[in-house]
Design an enzyme around this catalytic site. Structure first.
Site, PDB file in Angstrom:
ATOM      1  N   CYS A   1       0.856  -1.186   0.000  1.00  8.15           N
ATOM      2  CA  CYS A   1       0.000   0.000   0.000  1.00  8.15           C
ATOM      3  C   CYS A   1       0.895   1.240   0.000  1.00  8.15           C
ATOM      4  O   CYS A   1       2.086   1.166   0.227  1.00  8.15           O
ATOM      5  CB  CYS A   1      -0.880  -0.011   1.249  1.00  8.15           C
ATOM      6  SG  CYS A   1      -1.847  -1.501   1.389  1.00  8.15           S
TER       7      CYS A   1
ATOM      8  N   ARG B   1       2.174   2.222  -7.829  1.00  6.65           N
ATOM      9  CA  ARG B   1       2.134   1.002  -6.998  1.00  6.65           C
ATOM     10  C   ARG B   1       0.840   0.234  -7.249  1.00  6.65           C
ATOM     11  O   ARG B   1       0.697  -0.892  -6.795  1.00  6.65           O
ATOM     12  CB  ARG B   1       2.225   1.356  -5.515  1.00  6.65           C
ATOM     13  CG  ARG B   1       3.521   2.017  -5.106  1.00  6.65           C
ATOM     14  CD  ARG B   1       3.398   2.603  -3.718  1.00  6.65           C
ATOM     15  NE  ARG B   1       3.221   1.580  -2.717  1.00  6.65           N
ATOM     16  CZ  ARG B   1       4.226   1.027  -2.029  1.00  6.65           C
ATOM     17  NH1 ARG B   1       5.444   1.442  -2.274  1.00  6.65           N
ATOM     18  NH2 ARG B   1       4.020   0.107  -1.137  1.00  6.65           N
TER      19      ARG B   1
ATOM     20  N   TRP C   1      -3.622  -1.635  -1.514  1.00  5.92           N
ATOM     21  CA  TRP C   1      -3.519  -2.802  -2.402  1.00  5.92           C
ATOM     22  C   TRP C   1      -4.055  -3.939  -1.541  1.00  5.92           C
ATOM     23  O   TRP C   1      -3.360  -4.439  -0.662  1.00  5.92           O
ATOM     24  CB  TRP C   1      -2.077  -3.036  -2.828  1.00  5.92           C
ATOM     25  CG  TRP C   1      -1.861  -4.312  -3.576  1.00  5.92           C
ATOM     26  CD1 TRP C   1      -1.516  -5.527  -3.063  1.00  5.92           C
ATOM     27  CD2 TRP C   1      -1.998  -4.531  -4.980  1.00  5.92           C
ATOM     28  NE1 TRP C   1      -1.424  -6.477  -4.034  1.00  5.92           N
ATOM     29  CE2 TRP C   1      -1.715  -5.902  -5.241  1.00  5.92           C
ATOM     30  CE3 TRP C   1      -2.327  -3.732  -6.049  1.00  5.92           C
ATOM     31  CZ2 TRP C   1      -1.755  -6.456  -6.512  1.00  5.92           C
ATOM     32  CZ3 TRP C   1      -2.355  -4.297  -7.323  1.00  5.92           C
ATOM     33  CH2 TRP C   1      -2.083  -5.625  -7.548  1.00  5.92           C
TER      34      TRP C   1
ATOM     35  N   ASN D   1       0.641  -0.355   6.021  1.00  8.09           N
ATOM     36  CA  ASN D   1       1.082  -1.166   4.882  1.00  8.09           C
ATOM     37  C   ASN D   1       1.755  -2.395   5.463  1.00  8.09           C
ATOM     38  O   ASN D   1       2.663  -2.283   6.276  1.00  8.09           O
ATOM     39  CB  ASN D   1       2.077  -0.383   4.005  1.00  8.09           C
ATOM     40  CG  ASN D   1       2.619  -1.245   2.874  1.00  8.09           C
ATOM     41  OD1 ASN D   1       1.935  -2.168   2.430  1.00  8.09           O
ATOM     42  ND2 ASN D   1       3.832  -0.974   2.434  1.00  8.09           N
ATOM     43  N   GLY D   2       1.285  -3.598   5.091  1.00  6.57           N
ATOM     44  CA  GLY D   2       1.880  -4.834   5.597  1.00  6.57           C
ATOM     45  C   GLY D   2       0.786  -5.836   5.935  1.00  6.57           C
ATOM     46  O   GLY D   2      -0.363  -5.693   5.518  1.00  6.57           O
TER      47      GLY D   2
ATOM     48  N   GLU E   1      10.444 -22.151 -17.519  1.00  7.60           N
ATOM     49  CA  GLU E   1      10.256 -20.768 -17.042  1.00  7.60           C
ATOM     50  C   GLU E   1      11.478 -19.916 -17.391  1.00  7.60           C
ATOM     51  O   GLU E   1      11.337 -18.772 -17.834  1.00  7.60           O
ATOM     52  CB  GLU E   1       9.984 -20.761 -15.547  1.00  7.60           C
ATOM     53  CG  GLU E   1       9.898 -19.386 -14.916  1.00  7.60           C
ATOM     54  CD  GLU E   1       8.849 -18.474 -15.540  1.00  7.60           C
ATOM     55  OE1 GLU E   1       7.991 -18.968 -16.309  1.00  7.60           O
ATOM     56  OE2 GLU E   1       8.902 -17.258 -15.300  1.00  7.60           O
TER      57      GLU E   1
ATOM     58  N   LYS F   1      11.403 -16.492 -19.713  1.00 10.24           N
ATOM     59  CA  LYS F   1      11.954 -15.208 -19.238  1.00 10.24           C
ATOM     60  C   LYS F   1      12.937 -14.655 -20.252  1.00 10.24           C
ATOM     61  O   LYS F   1      12.899 -13.502 -20.644  1.00 10.24           O
ATOM     62  CB  LYS F   1      12.641 -15.405 -17.879  1.00 10.24           C
ATOM     63  CG  LYS F   1      11.713 -15.601 -16.719  1.00 10.24           C
ATOM     64  CD  LYS F   1      11.100 -14.327 -16.196  1.00 10.24           C
ATOM     65  CE  LYS F   1       9.732 -14.016 -16.660  1.00 10.24           C
ATOM     66  NZ  LYS F   1       8.660 -14.977 -16.628  1.00 10.24           N
TER      67      LYS F   1
ATOM     68  N   GLU G   1      11.274 -13.652 -23.709  1.00 11.73           N
ATOM     69  CA  GLU G   1      10.266 -12.579 -23.756  1.00 11.73           C
ATOM     70  C   GLU G   1      10.860 -11.197 -23.502  1.00 11.73           C
ATOM     71  O   GLU G   1      10.253 -10.190 -23.859  1.00 11.73           O
ATOM     72  CB  GLU G   1       9.110 -12.844 -22.804  1.00 11.73           C
ATOM     73  CG  GLU G   1       9.418 -12.716 -21.333  1.00 11.73           C
ATOM     74  CD  GLU G   1       8.153 -12.845 -20.477  1.00 11.73           C
ATOM     75  OE1 GLU G   1       7.091 -12.343 -20.863  1.00 11.73           O
ATOM     76  OE2 GLU G   1       8.250 -13.457 -19.406  1.00 11.73           O
TER      77      GLU G   1
ATOM     78  N   HIS H   1      16.577 -37.065 -29.217  1.00 10.96           N
ATOM     79  CA  HIS H   1      15.473 -37.388 -30.141  1.00 10.96           C
ATOM     80  C   HIS H   1      15.238 -36.269 -31.146  1.00 10.96           C
ATOM     81  O   HIS H   1      14.135 -36.127 -31.672  1.00 10.96           O
ATOM     82  CB  HIS H   1      14.199 -37.690 -29.338  1.00 10.96           C
ATOM     83  CG  HIS H   1      14.357 -38.863 -28.422  1.00 10.96           C
ATOM     84  ND1 HIS H   1      14.407 -40.162 -28.868  1.00 10.96           N
ATOM     85  CD2 HIS H   1      14.555 -38.910 -27.079  1.00 10.96           C
ATOM     86  CE1 HIS H   1      14.596 -40.973 -27.843  1.00 10.96           C
ATOM     87  NE2 HIS H   1      14.689 -40.249 -26.754  1.00 10.96           N
TER      88      HIS H   1
ATOM     89  N   LYS I   1       0.922  -6.915 -19.974  1.00 13.30           N
ATOM     90  CA  LYS I   1       1.045  -7.497 -18.632  1.00 13.30           C
ATOM     91  C   LYS I   1      -0.104  -8.450 -18.359  1.00 13.30           C
ATOM     92  O   LYS I   1       0.054  -9.466 -17.725  1.00 13.30           O
ATOM     93  CB  LYS I   1       1.058  -6.377 -17.577  1.00 13.30           C
ATOM     94  CG  LYS I   1       1.189  -6.901 -16.145  1.00 13.30           C
ATOM     95  CD  LYS I   1       2.456  -7.705 -15.956  1.00 13.30           C
ATOM     96  CE  LYS I   1       2.548  -8.350 -14.593  1.00 13.30           C
ATOM     97  NZ  LYS I   1       3.658  -9.342 -14.523  1.00 13.30           N
TER      98      LYS I   1
HETATM   99  C1  AGP Z   1       5.207 -14.149 -17.955  1.00 10.78           C
HETATM  100  O1  AGP Z   1       6.434 -13.499 -17.736  1.00 10.78           O
HETATM  101  C2  AGP Z   1       4.365 -13.471 -19.016  1.00 10.78           C
HETATM  102  N1  AGP Z   1       4.207 -12.091 -18.762  1.00 10.78           N
HETATM  103  C3  AGP Z   1       3.059 -14.197 -19.278  1.00 10.78           C
HETATM  104  O2  AGP Z   1       3.398 -15.491 -19.701  1.00 10.78           O
HETATM  105  C4  AGP Z   1       2.083 -14.346 -18.088  1.00 10.78           C
HETATM  106  O3  AGP Z   1       2.626 -15.216 -17.136  1.00 10.78           O
HETATM  107  C5  AGP Z   1       0.778 -14.947 -18.617  1.00 10.78           C
HETATM  108  O4  AGP Z   1       0.223 -14.036 -19.523  1.00 10.78           O
HETATM  109  C6  AGP Z   1      -0.234 -15.258 -17.517  1.00 10.78           C
HETATM  110  O5  AGP Z   1      -0.607 -14.069 -16.860  1.00 10.78           O
HETATM  111  P1  AGP Z   1      -1.468 -14.201 -15.509  1.00 10.78           P
HETATM  112  O6  AGP Z   1      -0.600 -14.906 -14.527  1.00 10.78           O
HETATM  113  O7  AGP Z   1      -1.784 -12.789 -15.121  1.00 10.78           O
HETATM  114  O8  AGP Z   1      -2.704 -15.002 -15.810  1.00 10.78           O
END
Ligand code: AGP
Length: 609
Positions: free
Chosen positions: A2, A27, A74, A100-101, A482, A486, A489, A505, A604
């Protein structure tokens, strides 16, 4: 996460509070409010929604107060609403508090206060604070706050406004940031420096356990034992944009470094005091219903899907329930065998991903119970799920998900342990051992964050690569996925993850001299196999950076570079192994001058199918 602001001095306080809250807008928040003293009363104005909603509420009103507190929320405990917004007050309206916490022991405190005759209005953990102050106040606000801090457990940055002591604000800090802004005949408080910069660059950074008394003419600080503390002035050199990122160059790096705090918060209040078992009051299923679960389905997208892969492994290992996992955009088109005996777990940081929301709705249409793991209180997925397990990661602003992933993993472990406990599939000694190790993860992530210099060398050598491979077996394979996501992307390097045993394979055809291979080798039972796979790619002259647990030396004979992570239970390794991969992706992206926080073509939250 927050936002907190406070002011005391000669100027009208309302515009200062609102402008300060505006500066904290990055934030993210779902409600806001202020408190000030007018006509010898504490007046509180608070509204759900964006700050503009509060500003409209205050428009046209004349305020003469020159001291007050403000807050952007938040939500963690209690959904976004007018009544759950801060500030919160005591029964008589003599104290207003912003916080906040997370107050971990708020439930027993709330029960005790109710037994003492206090009436509560909100669902929040925060509201115990003004009532505790009211209960203990004997005329000295600083001493009262000191006494309250000895009763509460958890994290807090709090500021108190008292009707009986209008000439001061009192603030306390434990694990949540709180900064005093030093003015000339006026002083300020804020959870983040951006809210102060237009007034002053001279600050006191409060440390854990410290309590500050702020008046227009001075600031005095005491420690948790009530002893005076001589504070050094910290002169802020950052510009506003830099300050929003806490001094980091990008939100992504800030959020990588927030993971120790986020992990601690996500675990807080979910382990019984004895450390014997997980307590998940959010999953409102009877033990009978839990024992009758025939199959679990996990559905998510992107990074959340990768967290779900770990979840599948963990839940099957611990709770001995078959788990199927699907990418959400595939799930409902394959006619999944979901029925009333199924539990469906959807994972989503934003709680707004269209494909994941669609998977939730399809599961409910087929009669299943749905448990959501999400980071945003009252998000669409949170509102439609039967049960919600929140990650307490705070707002995640960078497109590349980092702290959301590790806190989603934390939730997977909690779910696995909880189901295993009720289904009796995990010996108590094993459960205790894993819980003990869970509690250490936060500090072990800190160790990794301070020991990743080897990555700089790798980035210098390979920032120009156009391909990279991540290989692993078992849980390491899920983390390799993962890591590859990272890297691709945010650095735009074509990175792919492969089950190490799968290389021969086909993919081995792509392994040529100098291609970078990141090999994850944390799983003891698969270690020898991984060594063979590393030798396979080395034989094709690949360059290998391996990740292994501390003390595993033989890996150094086969890999070009080795990054060791602190030892932990093998099932918990993903939380630690992913951190160097996050930093690798981040530093590669910076070295390639990519837009780290907003990579091309991505959003996002993907709210369209
Ligand atoms: C991950 O770094 C990406 N930004 C993307 O794969 C993200 O994880 C995916 O769109 C899912 O988003 P969400 O967790 O908000 O559902």
């Amino acid at each position: 996460m927050c936002g907190i602001v406070g002011y005391i001095g000669p100027r009208p306080v309302t515009p200062i509070l609102l402008d300060g809250l505006k500066k904290l807008e990055y934030r993210g928040y779902d409600s806001s409010g202020i408190a000030l003293i007018e006509n010898n009363r504490i007046e509180v104005y608070k509204r759900q929604g964006k700050l503009e909603v509060l500003r409209e509420e205050l428009n046209g009103r004349e305020f003469y107060a020159t001291a007050g507190i403000g807050h952007t929320r938040w939500a963690t405990h209690g959904k976004p609403s007018d009544i759950n917004a801060h500030p919160h007050t005591d029964c008589q309206g003599r104290f207003a508090v912003i916080h906040n916490g997370i107050i971990e022991n708020y439930l027993p405190l709330k029960e005790w206060l109710i037994s003492m005759g206090h009436g509560f209005r909100s669902e929040t953990d925060t509201e115990v604070l003004p009532h505790l102050i009211e209960e203990f106040y004997e005329g000295d606000l600083v001493q009262t706050v000191l006494r309250v801090t000895r009763k509460i457990e958890g994290s807090y940055a709090m500021v108190v406004l008292a009707l009986d002591e209008p000439g001061r604000l009192v603030a306390a800090r434990q694990d949540s940031p709180l900064v005093v802004g030093l003015g000339d005949g006026e002083n300020f408080l804020a959870s983040d420096i951006p809210a102060l910069l237009c007034h002053t660059r001279n600050t006191y950074i409060l440390e854990d356990g410290e309590i500050a008394e702020i008046t227009p003419d001075g600031v005095t600080v005491i420690d948790q034992y009530g002893r005076p503390v001589a504070k050094n002035v910290f002169h802020v050199k950052w510009e506003a944009a830099q300050a929003e990122k806490g001094g980091f160059d990008h939100f992504m790096l800030k959020e990588i470094y927030e993971q120790p705090r986020a992990l601690k918060d996500t675990l807080s209040g979910r382990i019984d005091p004895d450390g014997a078992r997980v307590v998940l009051s959010e999953i409102k299923m009877t033990p009978e219903q839990i024992r009758n679960i025939k199959k679990i389905f996990i559905s998510a997208c992107g990074t959340a899907y990768h967290a779900g892969l770990v979840g599948k492994y963990i839940i099957e290992k611990m709770a001995r329930v078959p788990v199927e996992i699907d990418i959400a955009s595939e799930f409902r088109y394959r006619d999944p065998l979901v029925d009333k005996d199924s539990l469906v777990i959807v994972v989503s940081q934003s709680g707004e991903t269209a494909d994941t929301l669609a998977a939730l709705r399809e599961s409910k249409r087929r009669g299943a119970r749905v448990l959501a793991v999400t980071n945003v209180v009252d998000s669409s997925i949170a509102r439609e799920a039967d049960y919600i397990l929140y990650t307490w990661a705070g707002p995640e602003i960078a497109v590349a998900s980092t702290k959301a992933y590790t806190t989603q993993l934390m939730c997977m472990y909690l779910i696995g342990l909880y189901l295993a406990d009720i289904r009796g599939t995990l010996p108590e000694a094993d459960r205790r051992e894993i819980i003990k190790e869970l509690r250490k993860l936060s500090d072990k992530v800190k160790v990794i964050l301070n020991n990743c210099s080897i990555i700089d060398q790798f980035v210098r050598d390979y920032a120009g690569s156009e391909n990279a491979f991540f290989i692993g077996r078992g849980l390491d394979h899920t983390v390799a996925m993962e890591g590859a996501l990272k890297l691709k992307e945010i650095s735009y390097i074509h990175a792919e993850a492969y089950a190490a045993g799968e290389l021969k394979h086909g993919t081995l055809a792509l392994i040529i001299k100098g291609v970078p291979v990141i090999a994850l080798a944390t799983q003891q039972d698969l270690f020898e196999k991984m060594v063979s796979n590393i030798k396979e790619v080395k034989a094709r002259e690949a360059t290998v950076i391996a990740l292994a647990m501390d003390g595993v030396r033989e890996i150094e004979k086969v890999a070009d570079h080795v990054l060791h992570i602190p030892r932990t239970h093998p099932l918990l390794a993903p939380v630690l192994t992913v951190v160097p991969l996050q930093l690798l992706a981040y530093r590669m992206a910076v070295a390639r001058s990519c837009d780290v926080d907003q990579p091309r073509n991505l959003a996002k939250s993907v709210t369209v199918e």
